[in-house]
Write an enzyme that holds these catalytic residues in place. Structure first.
Site, PDB file in Angstrom:
ATOM      1  N   LYS A 275       0.825  -1.264  -0.072  1.00 34.88           N
ATOM      2  CA  LYS A 275      -0.100   0.086  -0.013  1.00 34.88           C
ATOM      3  C   LYS A 275       0.538   1.180  -0.048  1.00 34.88           C
ATOM      4  O   LYS A 275       0.651   2.201  -0.723  1.00 34.88           O
ATOM      5  CB  LYS A 275      -0.824  -0.016   1.226  1.00 34.88           C
ATOM      6  CG  LYS A 275      -1.501   1.405   1.534  1.00 34.88           C
ATOM      7  CD  LYS A 275      -2.404   1.306   2.918  1.00 34.88           C
ATOM      8  CE  LYS A 275      -1.709   1.570   4.204  1.00 34.88           C
ATOM      9  NZ  LYS A 275      -1.110   2.869   4.371  1.00 34.88           N
ATOM     10  N   ASN A 276       1.728   1.323   0.965  1.00 37.50           N
ATOM     11  CA  ASN A 276       2.765   2.500   1.062  1.00 37.50           C
ATOM     12  C   ASN A 276       3.428   2.670  -0.349  1.00 37.50           C
ATOM     13  O   ASN A 276       4.404   3.811  -0.057  1.00 37.50           O
ATOM     14  CB  ASN A 276       3.516   2.506   2.203  1.00 37.50           C
ATOM     15  CG  ASN A 276       2.685   2.725   3.228  1.00 37.50           C
ATOM     16  OD1 ASN A 276       1.327   2.956   3.344  1.00 37.50           O
ATOM     17  ND2 ASN A 276       3.202   2.416   4.876  1.00 37.50           N
TER      18      ASN A 276
ATOM     19  N   CYS B 192      -4.122  12.798  14.139  1.00 39.83           N
ATOM     20  CA  CYS B 192      -4.504  11.453  13.830  1.00 39.83           C
ATOM     21  C   CYS B 192      -4.254  10.463  15.199  1.00 39.83           C
ATOM     22  O   CYS B 192      -3.742  10.978  15.903  1.00 39.83           O
ATOM     23  CB  CYS B 192      -3.971  10.665  12.569  1.00 39.83           C
ATOM     24  SG  CYS B 192      -2.204   9.941  12.755  1.00 39.83           S
TER      25      CYS B 192
ATOM     26  N   ARG C 144       1.785  14.168  13.582  1.00 36.45           N
ATOM     27  CA  ARG C 144       2.089  13.839  12.011  1.00 36.45           C
ATOM     28  C   ARG C 144       2.146  15.301  11.490  1.00 36.45           C
ATOM     29  O   ARG C 144       1.111  15.498  10.570  1.00 36.45           O
ATOM     30  CB  ARG C 144       1.274  13.160  11.763  1.00 36.45           C
ATOM     31  CG  ARG C 144       1.327  11.679  12.258  1.00 36.45           C
ATOM     32  CD  ARG C 144       0.550  10.620  11.760  1.00 36.45           C
ATOM     33  NE  ARG C 144       1.501  10.000  10.612  1.00 36.45           N
ATOM     34  CZ  ARG C 144       1.075   8.908   9.875  1.00 36.45           C
ATOM     35  NH1 ARG C 144      -0.371   8.310  10.524  1.00 36.45           N
ATOM     36  NH2 ARG C 144       1.638   8.411   8.969  1.00 36.45           N
ATOM     37  N   PRO C 145       3.268  16.144  11.659  1.00 37.93           N
ATOM     38  CA  PRO C 145       3.095  17.366  10.867  1.00 37.93           C
ATOM     39  C   PRO C 145       3.668  17.263   9.478  1.00 37.93           C
ATOM     40  O   PRO C 145       4.088  16.425   9.111  1.00 37.93           O
ATOM     41  CB  PRO C 145       3.948  18.481  11.601  1.00 37.93           C
ATOM     42  CG  PRO C 145       4.713  17.400  12.504  1.00 37.93           C
ATOM     43  CD  PRO C 145       3.948  16.192  12.638  1.00 37.93           C
TER      44      PRO C 145
ATOM     45  N   ASP D 277       5.249   0.405  11.923  1.00 43.92           N
ATOM     46  CA  ASP D 277       4.135  -0.161  11.632  1.00 43.92           C
ATOM     47  C   ASP D 277       4.103  -1.853  11.855  1.00 43.92           C
ATOM     48  O   ASP D 277       2.957  -2.310  11.685  1.00 43.92           O
ATOM     49  CB  ASP D 277       4.099  -0.173  10.055  1.00 43.92           C
ATOM     50  CG  ASP D 277       3.729   1.384   9.436  1.00 43.92           C
ATOM     51  OD1 ASP D 277       3.121   2.013  10.260  1.00 43.92           O
ATOM     52  OD2 ASP D 277       3.812   1.625   8.462  1.00 43.92           O
TER      53      ASP D 277
ATOM     54  N   LEU E 283       8.268  19.491   7.317  1.00 41.88           N
ATOM     55  CA  LEU E 283       9.415  19.083   6.389  1.00 41.88           C
ATOM     56  C   LEU E 283       9.095  18.866   4.958  1.00 41.88           C
ATOM     57  O   LEU E 283       9.982  19.428   4.145  1.00 41.88           O
ATOM     58  CB  LEU E 283      10.139  17.751   7.104  1.00 41.88           C
ATOM     59  CG  LEU E 283      10.588  18.011   8.449  1.00 41.88           C
ATOM     60  CD1 LEU E 283      11.141  16.621   8.967  1.00 41.88           C
ATOM     61  CD2 LEU E 283      11.628  18.709   8.753  1.00 41.88           C
TER      62      LEU E 283
ATOM     63  N   ARG F  89      -4.216  10.530   5.212  1.00 41.84           N
ATOM     64  CA  ARG F  89      -2.972  11.389   5.356  1.00 41.84           C
ATOM     65  C   ARG F  89      -2.125  11.600   4.226  1.00 41.84           C
ATOM     66  O   ARG F  89      -1.500  12.512   3.914  1.00 41.84           O
ATOM     67  CB  ARG F  89      -2.189  11.262   6.592  1.00 41.84           C
ATOM     68  CG  ARG F  89      -3.070  11.495   7.857  1.00 41.84           C
ATOM     69  CD  ARG F  89      -1.983  11.381   9.182  1.00 41.84           C
ATOM     70  NE  ARG F  89      -0.827  12.055   8.704  1.00 41.84           N
ATOM     71  CZ  ARG F  89      -0.418  13.379   8.953  1.00 41.84           C
ATOM     72  NH1 ARG F  89      -1.341  13.851   9.552  1.00 41.84           N
ATOM     73  NH2 ARG F  89       0.723  13.780   8.500  1.00 41.84           N
TER      74      ARG F  89
ATOM     75  N   ILE G  79       9.223   6.527  16.862  1.00 43.45           N
ATOM     76  CA  ILE G  79       8.629   7.478  15.544  1.00 43.45           C
ATOM     77  C   ILE G  79       7.384   8.496  15.870  1.00 43.45           C
ATOM     78  O   ILE G  79       7.334   9.559  15.638  1.00 43.45           O
ATOM     79  CB  ILE G  79       8.160   6.422  14.530  1.00 43.45           C
ATOM     80  CG1 ILE G  79       9.581   5.494  14.316  1.00 43.45           C
ATOM     81  CG2 ILE G  79       7.868   7.092  13.034  1.00 43.45           C
ATOM     82  CD1 ILE G  79      10.653   6.032  13.730  1.00 43.45           C
TER      83      ILE G  79
ATOM     84  N   ARG H 153      -8.564  -0.132   5.339  1.00 43.04           N
ATOM     85  CA  ARG H 153      -7.593   0.739   5.031  1.00 43.04           C
ATOM     86  C   ARG H 153      -6.129   0.010   4.148  1.00 43.04           C
ATOM     87  O   ARG H 153      -5.561   0.617   3.390  1.00 43.04           O
ATOM     88  CB  ARG H 153      -7.308   1.795   5.910  1.00 43.04           C
ATOM     89  CG  ARG H 153      -8.163   2.682   6.070  1.00 43.04           C
ATOM     90  CD  ARG H 153      -8.023   3.977   6.973  1.00 43.04           C
ATOM     91  NE  ARG H 153      -6.634   4.457   6.347  1.00 43.04           N
ATOM     92  CZ  ARG H 153      -5.335   4.933   6.946  1.00 43.04           C
ATOM     93  NH1 ARG H 153      -5.755   5.001   8.224  1.00 43.04           N
ATOM     94  NH2 ARG H 153      -4.378   5.443   6.467  1.00 43.04           N
TER      95      ARG H 153
HETATM   96  C1  UD1 Z   1       4.857   6.819   6.468  1.00 42.22           C
HETATM   97  C2  UD1 Z   1       3.956   5.607   6.435  1.00 42.22           C
HETATM   98  C3  UD1 Z   1       3.402   5.015   7.695  1.00 42.22           C
HETATM   99  C4  UD1 Z   1       4.676   4.775   8.679  1.00 42.22           C
HETATM  100  C5  UD1 Z   1       5.516   5.955   8.799  1.00 42.22           C
HETATM  101  C6  UD1 Z   1       6.851   5.640   9.659  1.00 42.22           C
HETATM  102  C7  UD1 Z   1       2.982   5.901   4.134  1.00 42.22           C
HETATM  103  C8  UD1 Z   1       1.884   6.375   3.237  1.00 42.22           C
HETATM  104  N1  UD1 Z   1       2.771   6.041   5.413  1.00 42.22           N
HETATM  105  O1  UD1 Z   1       4.097   7.813   7.010  1.00 42.22           O
HETATM  106  O2  UD1 Z   1       2.775   3.843   7.540  1.00 42.22           O
HETATM  107  O3  UD1 Z   1       4.201   4.578   9.754  1.00 42.22           O
HETATM  108  O4  UD1 Z   1       6.081   6.321   7.462  1.00 42.22           O
HETATM  109  O5  UD1 Z   1       7.458   4.762   9.015  1.00 42.22           O
HETATM  110  O6  UD1 Z   1       4.193   5.634   3.786  1.00 42.22           O
HETATM  111  N2  UD1 Z   1       7.372  14.286  10.712  1.00 42.22           N
HETATM  112  C9  UD1 Z   1       7.832  15.793  10.978  1.00 42.22           C
HETATM  113  N3  UD1 Z   1       7.540  16.629  10.133  1.00 42.22           N
HETATM  114  C10 UD1 Z   1       7.169  16.304   8.785  1.00 42.22           C
HETATM  115  C11 UD1 Z   1       6.958  14.969   8.472  1.00 42.22           C
HETATM  116  C12 UD1 Z   1       7.152  14.004   9.492  1.00 42.22           C
HETATM  117  O7  UD1 Z   1       7.925  16.124  11.955  1.00 42.22           O
HETATM  118  O8  UD1 Z   1       6.892  17.092   7.864  1.00 42.22           O
HETATM  119  C13 UD1 Z   1       7.662  13.405  11.900  1.00 42.22           C
HETATM  120  C14 UD1 Z   1       6.385  12.538  12.277  1.00 42.22           C
HETATM  121  O9  UD1 Z   1       5.697  13.527  12.946  1.00 42.22           O
HETATM  122  C15 UD1 Z   1       6.810  11.408  12.753  1.00 42.22           C
HETATM  123  C16 UD1 Z   1       8.191  11.198  11.846  1.00 42.22           C
HETATM  124  O10 UD1 Z   1       8.329  12.386  11.228  1.00 42.22           O
HETATM  125  O11 UD1 Z   1       7.369  11.545  13.954  1.00 42.22           O
HETATM  126  C17 UD1 Z   1       8.138  10.001  10.660  1.00 42.22           C
HETATM  127  O12 UD1 Z   1       7.000  10.261  10.082  1.00 42.22           O
HETATM  128  P1  UD1 Z   1       6.872  10.047   8.391  1.00 42.22           P
HETATM  129  O13 UD1 Z   1       7.805   9.128   8.034  1.00 42.22           O
HETATM  130  O14 UD1 Z   1       6.617  11.311   7.916  1.00 42.22           O
HETATM  131  O15 UD1 Z   1       5.408   9.493   8.258  1.00 42.22           O
HETATM  132  P2  UD1 Z   1       4.423   9.280   7.106  1.00 42.22           P
HETATM  133  O16 UD1 Z   1       5.546   9.619   5.771  1.00 42.22           O
HETATM  134  O17 UD1 Z   1       3.394  10.097   7.362  1.00 42.22           O
END
Ligand code: UD1
Length: 417
Positions: free
Chosen positions: A22-23, A117, A122-123, A305, A126, A93, A327, A397
């Site tokens: 899925k991802n 969520c 989950r901001p 995950d 970045l 998201r 994470i 999902r």
């Molecule tokens: C993706 C996966 C999700 C998995 C996660 C971590 C998809 C669709 N989803 O989610 O299944 O659990 O990776 O392996 O691929 N963060 C910031 N700022 C940002 C972005 C992220 O601070 O702009 C932080 C998040 O709050 C979190 C960490 O970075 O603490 C990792 O999140 P991230 O890797 O971005 O998760 P997703 O890409 O949303």
């Protein structure tokens, strides 16, 4: 609303085939926005999030078909809107993945902010920082990210936290930017490399994916491609834990065991027999499950995950284990439901102390997010009596009819409509 009913206590045996990731499929679908040509994807899983992405692409004017055989045909030659509306983004998201491609090809995008969520804040700061470094102006207006740029230019971008979709968004935007983008502290997840493979077959110039530094040299335009999505490592890992927790013997097929190295290593540590082949592995667990600590980190370490599923397994361990989640700050919702099934779990900040050895008993439980739901299913497989799992839409999902696959392995499980 559907519920899942499980009668616990049956060891699983047999073989099960894993679907597409899925991802990996979600960013691949978003990447179709980067070209006017036709994109064909294979091995797309039949899960709810994929249909949400399909609907989002259709809403913008793309042609998007996803068939039951796992093929998706996508074409964005006639985009009428560059907007991802709140109604769709709030249910998934990963909709934020359209931001980079829209900005890359059309120079503007309006994407609803996902909001909070169940597993943490989950901001997307970045994602925005990276696009701004490339010259984009990003503003938050009425709950939407409004981004525009005259010309995206390559830049050196250092991510201070590893972000998977952030890396993917910037990589996609950079394929059509002028000059070279160097992305440092990039995510190394296999799904990022799968996207890079697809983008290369569309004509993009990308090097270093799978490592911490990715270099992207922008090109004038991308063309269509046919791409096969990698197998879902989290679905494979979930079946591996199902085998171990039920003291079963299961062959997990059509997967890539290399993508699961940390999970398989952890299963060996807790006493399971794991034999690994090229595109399959077998998990057997006859005796005691040992209690072993684990900490989640970005790939290639133990994935967040799989944390919820591993916690279900540790409720059956022979002693105490500590599970540390680094994470997401709030990813222990499943613990409280597992406690309702008789587990002994104490939460403190980002750690969970799981005292094993306790028998679980069936209960009515609520799924709070995707992987939490999987952990409740796993616990239910070994609980005495009947478990009813509510809010199954979370499970749908990300898992393609997991109850049918588990039933074929001998589990007492059914969906009640
Ligand atoms: C993706 C996966 C999700 C998995 C996660 C971590 C998809 C669709 N989803 O989610 O299944 O659990 O990776 O392996 O691929 N963060 C910031 N700022 C940002 C972005 C992220 O601070 O702009 C932080 C998040 O709050 C979190 C960490 O970075 O603490 C990792 O999140 P991230 O890797 O971005 O998760 P997703 O890409 O949303």
């Amino acid at each position: 609303m559907d519920k899942i009913r499980v009668i616990g206590g049956r060891p699983l045996s047999g073989s099960v085939a894993v679907g597409g990731a899925k991802n990996a499929a979600l960013p691949a679908m978003a990447a179709s926005l980067l070209t006017q040509d036709r994109i064909e994807l294979e091995n797309v899983p039949r899960v709810r999030d994929i249909l949400t992405m399909r609907n989002l692409l259709r809403d913008m004017g793309s042609r998007a078909e996803v068939s039951d055989d796992g093929t998706a045909v996508l074409q964005s030659s006639d985009i009428r809107s560059r907007e991802a509306p709140y109604e769709l983004v709030k249910t998934m998201r990963a909709s934020i993945l359209v931001l980079g491609p829209l900005l890359g090809r059309f120079k503007s995008a309006r994407v609803s902010l996902p909001g909070g969520c169940a597993i943490g804040a989950r901001p997307v700061n970045l994602h925005l920082m990276g696009l701004e470094k490339m010259g984009a102006e990003c503003e938050i207006v009425h709950g939407y990210v409004e981004a525009s740029v005259e010309k995206l230019r390559g830049a050196r971008i250092l991510m201070d936290t590893v972000t998977v979709t952030g890396t993917e968004n910037i990589m996609m935007a950079a394929t059509l930017a002028e000059g070279e983008t160097i992305l440092e502290n990039a995510a190394c997840e296999p799904e990022v490399s799968d996207l890079a493979d697809m983008l290369r077959s569309m004509g993009a110039r990308i090097e270093g994916d799978g490592c911490r530094t990715i270099r992207i040299t922008g090109v004038g335009a991308l063309h269509g491609c046919r791409h096969r999505i990698i197998p879902d490592r989290i679905e494979a890992g979930t079946f591996a834990i199902a085998a171990a927790i039920t003291r079963g013997d299961v062959e997990i097929e059509r997967c890539n065991p290399n993508h699961l190295a940390a999970v398989l290593e952890q299963l060996r540590r807790v006493g399971a027999d794991v034999d690994s082949g090229k595109d399959r592995f077998r998990v057997r667990c006859g005796g005691t499950i040992l209690s072993e600590n684990v900490t989640t980190y970005p790939y290639p370490a133990f994935p967040t995950d799989m944390q919820a599923q591993y916690m279900a397994l540790m409720t059956q361990g022979d002693g105490d284990s500590i599970i540390t989640e680094t994470i997401f700050e709030n990813r222990f919702m499943h613990a409280l439901e597992l406690v309702r099934m008789g587990a002994d779990i104490t939460l403190e900040g980002r750690q969970a102390l799981v005292r094993g050895n306790g028998p679980l008993s069936g209960a009515r439980v609520l799924a709070s997010d995707l992987r939490a739901s999987a952990s409740l299913v796993l616990a239910a497989l070994v609980a005495r009596g009947e478990t009813w799992i509510d809010r199954v839409y979370h499970l749908d999902r990300g898992y393609d009819r997991i109850e049918e696959k588990l039933a074929r392995l001998g589990a007492g499980i059914e969906r009640v409509r």
